[in-house]
Design a protein around this motif. Structure first.
Motif, PDB file in Angstrom:
ATOM      1  N   PRO A 216       0.801  -1.234   0.000  1.00  0.00           N
ATOM      2  CA  PRO A 216       0.000   0.000   0.000  1.00  0.00           C
ATOM      3  C   PRO A 216       0.831   1.280   0.000  1.00  0.00           C
ATOM      4  CG  PRO A 216      -0.129  -1.132   2.120  1.00  0.00           C
ATOM      5  CD  PRO A 216       0.576  -2.052   1.195  1.00  0.00           C
ATOM      6  N   MET A 217       2.066   1.196   0.509  1.00  0.00           N
ATOM      7  CA  MET A 217       2.896   2.395   0.589  1.00  0.00           C
ATOM      8  C   MET A 217       3.694   2.633  -0.692  1.00  0.00           C
ATOM      9  SD  MET A 217       2.112   3.447   3.560  1.00  0.00           S
ATOM     10  CE  MET A 217       3.335   4.675   4.025  1.00  0.00           C
ATOM     11  N   GLY A 218       3.845   1.564  -1.478  1.00  0.00           N
ATOM     12  CA  GLY A 218       4.709   1.670  -2.656  1.00  0.00           C
ATOM     13  C   GLY A 218       4.030   2.353  -3.824  1.00  0.00           C
ATOM     14  N   PRO A 219       4.809   2.662  -4.866  1.00  0.00           N
ATOM     15  CA  PRO A 219       4.197   3.293  -6.040  1.00  0.00           C
ATOM     16  C   PRO A 219       3.308   2.296  -6.777  1.00  0.00           C
ATOM     17  CG  PRO A 219       6.478   2.754  -6.492  1.00  0.00           C
ATOM     18  CD  PRO A 219       6.238   2.402  -5.056  1.00  0.00           C
ATOM     19  N   ASN A 220       2.327   2.830  -7.472  1.00  0.00           N
ATOM     20  CA  ASN A 220       1.429   1.990  -8.259  1.00  0.00           C
ATOM     21  C   ASN A 220       1.790   2.194  -9.728  1.00  0.00           C
ATOM     22  OD1 ASN A 220      -0.579   0.211  -8.766  1.00  0.00           O
ATOM     23  ND2 ASN A 220      -2.266   1.567  -8.191  1.00  0.00           N
ATOM     24  N   LEU A 221       2.638   1.324 -10.245  1.00  0.00           N
ATOM     25  CA  LEU A 221       3.143   1.495 -11.609  1.00  0.00           C
ATOM     26  C   LEU A 221       2.203   0.857 -12.620  1.00  0.00           C
ATOM     27  CD1 LEU A 221       6.853   0.552 -10.840  1.00  0.00           C
ATOM     28  CD2 LEU A 221       5.892   2.851 -11.006  1.00  0.00           C
ATOM     29  N   GLN A 222       2.268   1.368 -13.829  1.00  0.00           N
ATOM     30  CA  GLN A 222       1.447   0.831 -14.918  1.00  0.00           C
ATOM     31  C   GLN A 222       1.809  -0.630 -15.172  1.00  0.00           C
ATOM     32  OE1 GLN A 222      -1.283   2.816 -15.397  1.00  0.00           O
ATOM     33  NE2 GLN A 222      -1.052   2.177 -17.512  1.00  0.00           N
ATOM     34  N   PRO A 223       0.801  -1.479 -15.388  1.00  0.00           N
ATOM     35  CA  PRO A 223       1.130  -2.873 -15.701  1.00  0.00           C
ATOM     36  C   PRO A 223       1.663  -3.024 -17.121  1.00  0.00           C
ATOM     37  CG  PRO A 223      -1.245  -2.557 -15.531  1.00  0.00           C
ATOM     38  CD  PRO A 223      -0.625  -1.225 -15.292  1.00  0.00           C
ATOM     39  N   SER A 224       2.426  -4.090 -17.356  1.00  0.00           N
ATOM     40  CA  SER A 224       2.905  -4.409 -18.711  1.00  0.00           C
ATOM     41  C   SER A 224       1.985  -5.484 -19.266  1.00  0.00           C
ATOM     42  CB  SER A 224       4.336  -4.941 -18.656  1.00  0.00           C
ATOM     43  OG  SER A 224       5.146  -4.056 -17.938  1.00  0.00           O
ATOM     44  N   ARG A 225       1.406  -5.224 -20.433  1.00  0.00           N
ATOM     45  CA  ARG A 225       0.391  -6.124 -20.983  1.00  0.00           C
ATOM     46  C   ARG A 225       0.957  -7.047 -22.052  1.00  0.00           C
ATOM     47  NH1 ARG A 225      -3.096  -1.401 -20.265  1.00  0.00           N
ATOM     48  NH2 ARG A 225      -4.671  -2.094 -18.795  1.00  0.00           N
ATOM     49  N   SER A 226       0.425  -8.243 -22.074  1.00  0.00           N
ATOM     50  CA  SER A 226       0.774  -9.173 -23.155  1.00  0.00           C
ATOM     51  C   SER A 226      -0.179  -8.936 -24.312  1.00  0.00           C
ATOM     52  CB  SER A 226       0.619 -10.616 -22.669  1.00  0.00           C
ATOM     53  OG  SER A 226      -0.756 -10.965 -22.650  1.00  0.00           O
TER      54      SER A 226
END
Ligand SMILES: *[C@@H]1O[C@H](CO)[C@@H](O)[C@H](O)[C@H]1NC(C)=O
Ligand SMILES: *[C@@H]1O[C@H](CO)[C@@H](O)[C@H](O)[C@H]1NC(C)=O
Ligand SMILES: *[C@@H]1O[C@H](CO)[C@@H](O)[C@H](O)[C@H]1NC(C)=O
Length: 367
Positions: A216-226
Protein backbone atom coordinates in the motif's frame (compact mmCIF):
# COMPACT_ATOMS: atom_id res chain seq x y z
CA UNK A 1 43.76 -27.40 32.25
CA UNK A 2 42.31 -30.85 31.72
CA UNK A 3 38.94 -29.49 32.70
CA UNK A 4 39.18 -26.60 30.34
CA UNK A 5 40.23 -28.91 27.50
CA UNK A 6 37.29 -31.27 27.99
CA UNK A 7 34.91 -28.34 28.27
CA UNK A 8 36.34 -26.98 25.06
CA UNK A 9 35.94 -30.31 23.26
CA UNK A 10 32.36 -30.68 24.48
CA UNK A 11 31.65 -27.13 23.50
CA UNK A 12 33.16 -27.67 20.05
CA UNK A 13 31.08 -30.80 19.60
CA UNK A 14 27.94 -29.01 20.75
CA UNK A 15 28.72 -26.18 18.37
CA UNK A 16 29.10 -28.53 15.43
CA UNK A 17 25.81 -30.20 16.24
CA UNK A 18 23.92 -27.04 16.99
CA UNK A 19 25.51 -24.69 14.54
CA UNK A 20 22.26 -23.93 12.81
CA UNK A 21 20.39 -23.59 16.11
CA UNK A 22 23.05 -21.22 17.37
CA UNK A 23 22.86 -19.23 14.15
CA UNK A 24 19.10 -18.88 14.42
CA UNK A 25 19.37 -17.90 18.08
CA UNK A 26 22.08 -15.39 17.26
CA UNK A 27 20.29 -13.82 14.34
CA UNK A 28 17.07 -13.59 16.34
CA UNK A 29 18.98 -11.91 19.11
CA UNK A 30 20.60 -9.46 16.70
CA UNK A 31 17.31 -8.78 14.98
CA UNK A 32 15.47 -8.04 18.22
CA UNK A 33 18.36 -5.90 19.41
CA UNK A 34 18.48 -4.00 16.13
CA UNK A 35 14.75 -3.46 16.31
CA UNK A 36 14.76 -2.08 19.84
CA UNK A 37 17.75 0.11 18.98
CA UNK A 38 16.02 1.24 15.78
CA UNK A 39 12.77 1.98 17.58
CA UNK A 40 14.38 4.12 20.24
CA UNK A 41 16.98 5.63 17.91
CA UNK A 42 16.04 9.32 17.64
CA UNK A 43 16.09 9.52 13.85
CA UNK A 44 13.33 10.09 11.31
CA UNK A 45 13.82 9.38 7.60
CA UNK A 46 11.73 11.01 4.89
CA UNK A 47 10.63 9.03 2.98
CA UNK A 48 10.94 6.03 5.30
CA UNK A 49 11.52 3.66 2.39
CA UNK A 50 12.50 4.03 -1.26
CA UNK A 51 11.29 2.31 -4.42
CA UNK A 52 13.42 3.52 -7.32
CA UNK A 53 13.87 2.53 -10.94
CA UNK A 54 17.31 1.33 -11.94
CA UNK A 55 19.19 4.29 -13.45
CA UNK A 56 17.14 6.92 -11.59
CA UNK A 57 18.13 9.27 -8.80
CA UNK A 58 16.70 9.65 -5.31
CA UNK A 59 17.23 11.61 -2.12
CA UNK A 60 16.30 10.82 1.45
CA UNK A 61 16.39 13.20 4.36
CA UNK A 62 17.42 11.95 7.77
CA UNK A 63 16.46 14.16 10.76
CA UNK A 64 17.60 13.85 14.35
CA UNK A 65 14.88 14.25 16.97
CA UNK A 66 17.30 14.44 19.91
CA UNK A 67 19.39 17.32 21.18
CA UNK A 68 21.62 14.83 23.05
CA UNK A 69 23.55 14.46 19.84
CA UNK A 70 27.22 14.76 18.92
CA UNK A 71 26.64 14.28 15.22
CA UNK A 72 25.06 12.15 12.56
CA UNK A 73 25.60 10.80 9.04
CA UNK A 74 24.71 8.37 6.26
CA UNK A 75 26.47 5.18 5.32
CA UNK A 76 25.65 3.39 2.09
CA UNK A 77 27.09 1.26 -0.70
CA UNK A 78 27.73 4.58 -2.44
CA UNK A 79 29.98 5.75 0.40
CA UNK A 80 29.39 7.69 3.59
CA UNK A 81 29.07 11.28 4.72
CA UNK A 82 31.17 10.87 7.85
CA UNK A 83 30.09 12.46 11.12
CA UNK A 84 28.31 15.76 10.51
CA UNK A 85 27.40 18.15 13.30
CA UNK A 86 23.96 18.98 12.08
CA UNK A 87 20.42 17.92 12.96
CA UNK A 88 19.77 16.55 9.49
CA UNK A 89 21.69 14.91 6.69
CA UNK A 90 20.73 13.96 3.15
CA UNK A 91 21.41 10.81 1.19
CA UNK A 92 21.65 11.81 -2.44
CA UNK A 93 22.12 9.11 -5.10
CA UNK A 94 22.46 10.57 -8.60
CA UNK A 95 22.10 7.35 -10.56
CA UNK A 96 21.14 3.95 -9.20
CA UNK A 97 23.40 1.32 -10.79
CA UNK A 98 23.11 -1.48 -8.24
CA UNK A 99 20.27 -3.93 -7.66
CA UNK A 100 20.79 -4.04 -3.91
CA UNK A 101 21.69 -0.94 -1.92
CA UNK A 102 22.43 -1.10 1.77
CA UNK A 103 22.01 2.21 3.49
CA UNK A 104 21.60 3.52 7.00
CA UNK A 105 21.41 6.78 8.85
CA UNK A 106 23.28 6.89 12.17
CA UNK A 107 23.76 9.25 15.08
CA UNK A 108 26.31 9.49 17.90
CA UNK A 109 24.81 10.54 21.22
CA UNK A 110 26.51 12.56 23.96
CA UNK A 111 26.42 9.60 26.40
CA UNK A 112 28.64 7.63 23.99
CA UNK A 113 26.08 5.37 22.31
CA UNK A 114 25.68 5.14 18.58
CA UNK A 115 22.46 4.06 16.93
CA UNK A 116 21.29 3.74 13.36
CA UNK A 117 18.22 3.20 11.19
CA UNK A 118 18.24 1.09 8.08
CA UNK A 119 16.65 2.55 4.95
CA UNK A 120 14.77 -0.09 2.91
CA UNK A 121 15.54 0.49 -0.80
CA UNK A 122 13.91 -1.45 -3.62
CA UNK A 123 15.44 -1.10 -7.08
CA UNK A 124 13.08 -2.10 -9.86
CA UNK A 125 13.22 -2.66 -13.59
CA UNK A 126 10.19 -2.97 -15.85
CA UNK A 127 10.01 -6.26 -17.79
CA UNK A 128 11.53 -6.41 -21.29
CA UNK A 129 8.45 -8.31 -22.43
CA UNK A 130 5.29 -10.02 -21.23
CA UNK A 131 4.28 -12.84 -23.55
CA UNK A 132 1.35 -15.21 -23.53
CA UNK A 133 2.31 -18.69 -24.72
CA UNK A 134 -0.17 -21.36 -25.66
CA UNK A 135 0.89 -24.86 -24.69
CA UNK A 136 -1.50 -26.12 -27.34
CA UNK A 137 -2.62 -25.37 -30.86
CA UNK A 138 -6.05 -23.92 -31.42
CA UNK A 139 -8.91 -24.59 -31.82
CA UNK A 140 -9.67 -25.90 -28.36
CA UNK A 141 -12.33 -28.48 -27.62
CA UNK A 142 -15.18 -27.83 -25.23
CA UNK A 143 -14.82 -29.28 -21.69
CA UNK A 144 -11.09 -29.94 -22.09
CA UNK A 145 -8.34 -28.25 -20.11
CA UNK A 146 -5.54 -26.21 -21.60
CA UNK A 147 -2.52 -24.51 -20.07
CA UNK A 148 -1.49 -20.99 -20.96
CA UNK A 149 1.75 -19.48 -19.77
CA UNK A 150 2.48 -15.82 -19.11
CA UNK A 151 6.24 -15.27 -19.42
CA UNK A 152 7.66 -12.12 -17.88
CA UNK A 153 11.23 -11.46 -19.04
CA UNK A 154 14.05 -9.62 -17.34
CA UNK A 155 12.21 -7.96 -14.48
CA UNK A 156 13.39 -6.88 -11.04
CA UNK A 157 12.66 -7.59 -8.28
CA UNK A 158 11.07 -10.83 -9.49
CA UNK A 159 9.45 -11.61 -6.14
CA UNK A 160 7.37 -8.44 -6.26
CA UNK A 161 5.77 -9.33 -9.60
CA UNK A 162 2.15 -10.44 -9.77
CA UNK A 163 0.37 -11.59 -12.90
CA UNK A 164 -3.28 -10.84 -13.65
CA UNK A 165 -5.12 -12.98 -16.19
CA UNK A 166 -8.00 -11.47 -18.14
CA UNK A 167 -10.70 -13.32 -20.03
CA UNK A 168 -13.75 -11.27 -20.98
CA UNK A 169 -15.01 -9.84 -17.69
CA UNK A 170 -13.05 -12.25 -15.54
CA UNK A 171 -9.70 -11.48 -13.96
CA UNK A 172 -7.51 -13.63 -11.71
CA UNK A 173 -4.38 -12.50 -9.88
CA UNK A 174 -1.57 -15.03 -9.60
CA UNK A 175 1.95 -15.23 -8.30
CA UNK A 176 4.76 -15.07 -10.84
CA UNK A 177 7.01 -18.07 -10.23
CA UNK A 178 10.74 -18.40 -10.88
CA UNK A 179 12.91 -21.41 -11.47
CA UNK A 180 16.13 -19.62 -10.55
CA UNK A 181 16.78 -18.54 -7.02
CA UNK A 182 15.13 -15.19 -6.76
CA UNK A 183 17.27 -12.24 -5.66
CA UNK A 184 17.27 -8.50 -6.37
CA UNK A 185 18.71 -8.87 -9.85
CA UNK A 186 16.51 -9.06 -12.96
CA UNK A 187 15.17 -12.47 -13.83
CA UNK A 188 12.30 -14.24 -15.55
CA UNK A 189 9.11 -15.50 -14.04
CA UNK A 190 6.02 -17.27 -15.32
CA UNK A 191 2.42 -17.75 -14.34
CA UNK A 192 0.28 -20.61 -15.61
CA UNK A 193 -3.44 -20.35 -16.23
CA UNK A 194 -5.53 -23.46 -16.82
CA UNK A 195 -8.55 -22.89 -19.00
CA UNK A 196 -11.39 -25.38 -19.01
CA UNK A 197 -12.71 -24.51 -22.48
CA UNK A 198 -16.37 -23.50 -22.63
CA UNK A 199 -18.47 -22.68 -25.66
CA UNK A 200 -18.85 -19.15 -24.29
CA UNK A 201 -15.05 -18.77 -24.61
CA UNK A 202 -15.28 -19.09 -28.40
CA UNK A 203 -14.45 -15.72 -29.94
CA UNK A 204 -13.14 -14.44 -26.61
CA UNK A 205 -9.72 -13.08 -25.83
CA UNK A 206 -7.21 -14.12 -23.21
CA UNK A 207 -4.34 -11.92 -22.06
CA UNK A 208 -2.11 -11.41 -19.08
CA UNK A 209 -0.53 -8.48 -17.35
CA UNK A 210 2.50 -8.20 -15.10
CA UNK A 211 2.81 -5.55 -12.45
CA UNK A 212 4.66 -4.91 -9.22
CA UNK A 213 3.01 -5.25 -5.87
CA UNK A 214 4.98 -2.91 -3.64
CA UNK A 215 2.28 -2.87 -1.00
CA UNK A 216 0.00 0.00 0.00
CA UNK A 217 2.90 2.40 0.59
CA UNK A 218 4.71 1.67 -2.66
CA UNK A 219 4.20 3.29 -6.04
CA UNK A 220 1.43 1.99 -8.26
CA UNK A 221 3.14 1.50 -11.61
CA UNK A 222 1.45 0.83 -14.92
CA UNK A 223 1.13 -2.87 -15.70
CA UNK A 224 2.91 -4.41 -18.71
CA UNK A 225 0.39 -6.12 -20.98
CA UNK A 226 0.77 -9.17 -23.16
CA UNK A 227 -0.76 -9.29 -26.63
CA UNK A 228 -4.16 -11.01 -26.54
CA UNK A 229 -4.81 -14.52 -27.76
CA UNK A 230 -8.06 -15.14 -29.65
CA UNK A 231 -9.81 -18.23 -28.38
CA UNK A 232 -11.49 -20.68 -30.70
CA UNK A 233 -13.50 -23.41 -29.07
CA UNK A 234 -15.15 -26.26 -30.96
CA UNK A 235 -18.55 -27.20 -29.57
CA UNK A 236 -21.57 -29.31 -30.38
CA UNK A 237 -24.55 -27.41 -31.86
CA UNK A 238 -27.20 -26.27 -29.41
CA UNK A 239 -30.40 -24.27 -29.69
CA UNK A 240 -30.70 -21.01 -27.85
CA UNK A 241 -34.43 -21.37 -27.36
CA UNK A 242 -36.09 -24.67 -26.49
CA UNK A 243 -35.47 -27.93 -28.30
CA UNK A 244 -39.22 -28.35 -28.91
CA UNK A 245 -41.30 -25.57 -30.42
CA UNK A 246 -45.09 -25.62 -30.67
CA UNK A 247 -46.31 -23.86 -33.81
CA UNK A 248 -49.84 -23.10 -34.97
CA UNK A 249 -50.65 -22.86 -38.66
CA UNK A 250 -51.38 -19.22 -39.38
CA UNK A 251 -54.43 -18.09 -41.39
CA UNK A 252 -52.44 -17.56 -44.60
CA UNK A 253 -51.11 -21.13 -44.44
CA UNK A 254 -47.48 -20.04 -44.80
CA UNK A 255 -44.95 -21.02 -42.24
CA UNK A 256 -41.22 -20.47 -41.80
CA UNK A 257 -39.39 -22.70 -39.37
CA UNK A 258 -36.03 -21.46 -38.09
CA UNK A 259 -33.69 -24.13 -36.81
CA UNK A 260 -30.58 -21.95 -36.43
CA UNK A 261 -28.21 -23.50 -33.90
CA UNK A 262 -25.01 -22.22 -32.32
CA UNK A 263 -22.01 -24.41 -33.00
CA UNK A 264 -18.37 -24.41 -34.00
CA UNK A 265 -17.69 -25.37 -36.74
CA UNK A 266 -20.89 -23.97 -38.33
CA UNK A 267 -23.57 -26.67 -38.18
CA UNK A 268 -25.04 -28.47 -41.20
CA UNK A 269 -28.81 -28.96 -41.16
CA UNK A 270 -31.03 -31.89 -42.12
CA UNK A 271 -34.84 -31.76 -42.09
CA UNK A 272 -37.31 -34.60 -41.62
CA UNK A 273 -40.84 -33.62 -42.54
CA UNK A 274 -44.12 -35.56 -42.56
CA UNK A 275 -45.17 -36.72 -46.05
CA UNK A 276 -46.35 -35.23 -48.37
CA UNK A 277 -45.22 -31.76 -47.34
CA UNK A 278 -43.82 -29.52 -50.04
CA UNK A 279 -40.66 -28.09 -48.57
CA UNK A 280 -38.23 -25.40 -49.58
CA UNK A 281 -35.07 -25.82 -47.60
CA UNK A 282 -32.24 -23.43 -47.19
CA UNK A 283 -29.90 -24.35 -44.35
CA UNK A 284 -31.59 -23.74 -41.04
CA UNK A 285 -34.69 -22.13 -42.60
CA UNK A 286 -37.62 -24.19 -43.84
CA UNK A 287 -40.42 -22.47 -45.75
CA UNK A 288 -43.70 -24.32 -45.83
CA UNK A 289 -46.82 -23.66 -47.87
CA UNK A 290 -50.03 -25.13 -46.67
CA UNK A 291 -48.27 -27.18 -44.07
CA UNK A 292 -49.73 -30.29 -42.68
CA UNK A 293 -49.89 -30.71 -38.96
CA UNK A 294 -47.25 -33.03 -37.58
CA UNK A 295 -43.80 -33.14 -36.09
CA UNK A 296 -41.03 -31.63 -38.16
CA UNK A 297 -37.52 -32.58 -37.08
CA UNK A 298 -34.34 -30.65 -37.76
CA UNK A 299 -30.89 -32.02 -37.03
CA UNK A 300 -28.00 -29.57 -36.63
CA UNK A 301 -24.67 -31.36 -36.80
CA UNK A 302 -20.96 -30.60 -36.89
CA UNK A 303 -17.71 -32.44 -36.11
CA UNK A 304 -18.45 -32.21 -32.37
CA UNK A 305 -21.89 -33.85 -32.43
CA UNK A 306 -25.49 -33.09 -33.25
CA UNK A 307 -28.70 -31.78 -31.70
CA UNK A 308 -32.29 -32.27 -32.78
CA UNK A 309 -35.01 -29.67 -32.68
CA UNK A 310 -38.69 -30.52 -33.08
CA UNK A 311 -41.42 -28.29 -34.41
CA UNK A 312 -44.84 -29.58 -33.45
CA UNK A 313 -47.28 -28.04 -35.90
CA UNK A 314 -50.96 -27.93 -35.04
CA UNK A 315 -53.99 -26.42 -36.76
CA UNK A 316 -54.99 -23.09 -35.33
CA UNK A 317 -58.28 -23.20 -33.44
CA UNK A 318 -61.07 -22.15 -35.86
CA UNK A 319 -62.09 -18.54 -35.85
CA UNK A 320 -65.89 -18.83 -36.14
CA UNK A 321 -66.60 -15.33 -37.45
CA UNK A 322 -64.20 -16.00 -40.36
CA UNK A 323 -65.75 -19.43 -40.82
CA UNK A 324 -69.25 -17.96 -40.83
CA UNK A 325 -68.24 -15.36 -43.38
CA UNK A 326 -66.65 -18.03 -45.59
CA UNK A 327 -69.78 -20.19 -45.39
CA UNK A 328 -72.00 -17.16 -46.07
CA UNK A 329 -70.03 -16.08 -49.16
CA UNK A 330 -69.91 -19.66 -50.49
CA UNK A 331 -73.68 -20.03 -50.04
CA UNK A 332 -74.38 -16.70 -51.75
CA UNK A 333 -72.08 -17.64 -54.63
CA UNK A 334 -73.86 -20.99 -54.97
CA UNK A 335 -77.27 -19.28 -55.18
CA UNK A 336 -75.91 -16.80 -57.72
CA UNK A 337 -74.51 -19.64 -59.86
CA UNK A 338 -77.81 -21.48 -59.67
CA UNK A 339 -79.78 -18.45 -60.85
CA UNK A 340 -77.35 -17.23 -63.54
CA UNK A 341 -76.44 -20.74 -64.72
CA UNK A 342 -78.95 -20.94 -67.61
CA UNK A 343 -77.87 -17.58 -68.98
CA UNK A 344 -74.14 -18.05 -69.06
CA UNK A 345 -73.88 -21.65 -70.13
CA UNK A 346 -74.97 -22.23 -73.70
CA UNK A 347 -76.59 -25.37 -75.01
CA UNK A 348 -73.36 -26.99 -76.20
CA UNK A 349 -71.89 -26.46 -72.73
CA UNK A 350 -69.49 -23.57 -73.54
CA UNK A 351 -69.54 -20.28 -71.71
CA UNK A 352 -71.22 -17.45 -73.50
CA UNK A 353 -69.79 -14.67 -71.35
CA UNK A 354 -67.06 -13.90 -73.87
CA UNK A 355 -68.37 -11.27 -76.26
CA UNK A 356 -65.97 -12.32 -79.06
CA UNK A 357 -67.94 -15.49 -79.68
CA UNK A 358 -65.13 -17.65 -78.43
CA UNK A 359 -66.15 -21.28 -77.90
CA UNK A 360 -64.56 -24.32 -76.34
CA UNK A 361 -65.13 -26.38 -79.49
CA UNK A 362 -63.12 -23.98 -81.64
CA UNK A 363 -60.28 -23.73 -79.17
CA UNK A 364 -59.82 -27.49 -78.83
CA UNK A 365 -60.03 -28.55 -82.46
CA UNK A 366 -57.03 -28.01 -84.72
CA UNK A 367 -57.75 -25.57 -87.56
C1 LIG B 1 21.98 7.28 25.83
O1 LIG B 1 20.87 8.12 25.52
C2 LIG B 1 19.81 7.48 24.77
C3 LIG B 1 18.78 8.53 24.40
O2 LIG B 1 18.73 9.55 25.32
C4 LIG B 1 19.26 6.36 25.58
O3 LIG B 1 18.25 5.71 24.85
C5 LIG B 1 20.36 5.35 25.89
O4 LIG B 1 19.86 4.31 26.70
C6 LIG B 1 21.52 6.05 26.58
N1 LIG B 1 22.60 5.07 26.75
C7 LIG B 1 23.34 4.97 27.79
C8 LIG B 1 24.45 3.99 27.77
O5 LIG B 1 23.10 5.65 28.77
C1 LIG C 1 14.47 -14.98 -19.85
O1 LIG C 1 13.52 -14.82 -20.89
C2 LIG C 1 14.06 -14.38 -22.10
C3 LIG C 1 12.91 -14.13 -23.06
O2 LIG C 1 11.97 -15.15 -23.02
C4 LIG C 1 15.04 -15.43 -22.61
O3 LIG C 1 15.63 -14.99 -23.83
C5 LIG C 1 16.12 -15.66 -21.57
O4 LIG C 1 16.97 -16.70 -21.97
C6 LIG C 1 15.51 -16.00 -20.23
N1 LIG C 1 16.56 -16.06 -19.22
C7 LIG C 1 16.66 -17.06 -18.38
C8 LIG C 1 17.76 -16.96 -17.40
O5 LIG C 1 15.92 -18.03 -18.40
C1 LIG D 1 -39.56 -36.58 -35.46
O1 LIG D 1 -39.15 -37.22 -34.28
C2 LIG D 1 -40.21 -37.77 -33.50
C3 LIG D 1 -39.62 -38.31 -32.24
O2 LIG D 1 -38.44 -38.96 -32.47
C4 LIG D 1 -40.93 -38.83 -34.33
O3 LIG D 1 -42.01 -39.31 -33.58
C5 LIG D 1 -41.43 -38.20 -35.61
O4 LIG D 1 -42.01 -39.19 -36.44
C6 LIG D 1 -40.31 -37.55 -36.37
N1 LIG D 1 -40.83 -36.84 -37.51
C7 LIG D 1 -40.45 -37.13 -38.79
C8 LIG D 1 -41.09 -36.30 -39.85
O5 LIG D 1 -39.64 -37.98 -39.05
Amino acid sequence: MEDFHSTFVVCQHWLRMHQSVLFVVCSCFLLSKAQTVGASCPLVMTPSSVVVEYGDAFTVECNSTSDQREGMGWESDYGGTGLIEEDHVQLNIKKVDRWAIRSQCFTNLINGTQCSKHLPITVYKMPDSVMLHENTTQPLVEQQEYGFECAVANVAPVKKVVVTWFKDNMSIVKECLTIEESNEEPGNCTSVFTLSAQKTDNGGKLRCEAKFDFGPMGPNLQPSRSPGVDLQVLFQPFFEKSDVEMVEVPANGKLTLDCTAQGNPTPQYRWQVPQPTQKVESGPILDLKGPFPGTYNCTAANSQGSSIKQFVITDAPRDYTVLAAVIGVTAALGVLLLISGPFIVTKDGTFSLNKGGYSAGQACKPV
